[in-house]
Design a protein around this motif. Sequence first.
Motif, short mmCIF file in Angstrom:
data_model
loop_
_atom_site.label_atom_id
_atom_site.label_comp_id
_atom_site.label_asym_id
_atom_site.label_seq_id
_atom_site.Cartn_x
_atom_site.Cartn_y
_atom_site.Cartn_z
N SER A 20 0.84 -1.20 0.00
CA SER A 20 0.00 0.00 0.00
C SER A 20 0.87 1.25 0.00
N GLN A 23 2.24 1.86 -3.44
CA GLN A 23 1.22 2.46 -4.31
C GLN A 23 1.09 3.96 -4.05
N ASN A 27 2.01 7.13 -6.67
CA ASN A 27 1.07 8.23 -6.97
C ASN A 27 1.71 9.59 -6.69
N GLN A 61 0.86 5.20 -18.30
CA GLN A 61 0.42 3.82 -18.50
C GLN A 61 1.23 2.86 -17.62
N ALA A 64 0.13 3.19 -14.02
CA ALA A 64 -1.15 2.50 -13.81
C ALA A 64 -0.93 0.99 -13.73
N GLU A 65 -0.07 0.45 -14.58
CA GLU A 65 0.23 -0.98 -14.56
C GLU A 65 0.90 -1.38 -13.23
N GLN A 67 0.56 0.07 -10.35
CA GLN A 67 -0.46 0.11 -9.31
C GLN A 67 -1.37 -1.12 -9.37
N GLN A 68 -1.73 -1.52 -10.57
CA GLN A 68 -2.56 -2.71 -10.73
C GLN A 68 -1.82 -3.95 -10.25
N GLN A 69 -0.53 -4.04 -10.56
CA GLN A 69 0.25 -5.19 -10.12
C GLN A 69 0.40 -5.22 -8.60
N ALA A 71 -1.73 -3.94 -6.45
CA ALA A 71 -3.06 -4.30 -5.92
C ALA A 71 -3.32 -5.79 -6.10
N ALA A 72 -2.93 -6.34 -7.24
CA ALA A 72 -3.11 -7.78 -7.48
C ALA A 72 -2.27 -8.60 -6.52
N GLN A 75 -4.02 -8.62 -3.17
CA GLN A 75 -5.17 -9.51 -3.18
C GLN A 75 -4.73 -10.97 -3.14
#
Length: 96
Positions: A20, A23, A27, A61, A64-65, A67-69, A71-72, A75
Amino acid sequence: MAETYAVDWQAFNETLSQLSTVQSEINELNQQFASGNTQALTGWISDVKEMFDQRKINWNQTVAEMQQQAAAAQQAAAQCREEYLQAHQYGVKTWS
């Protein structure tokens, strides 16, 4: 049956927390990058500015990738923790 291993949940949870943090830092760096360059770009000639704008699209881009990684990963780690705890409880019940 005695346990022969232990999971360091504090370290595990700290790792999830650090994702976290990463991330948030991504940002903030992206915002600093954008705001710091906005003033500098006002004096640039159009060719250089256009090239910069294209690179900035790629940069955004990639951010964003990332951040998605992150977050994944959070999870997946949380799901692993839950599945481990369920399996552990099942094992304790089975062997008790």
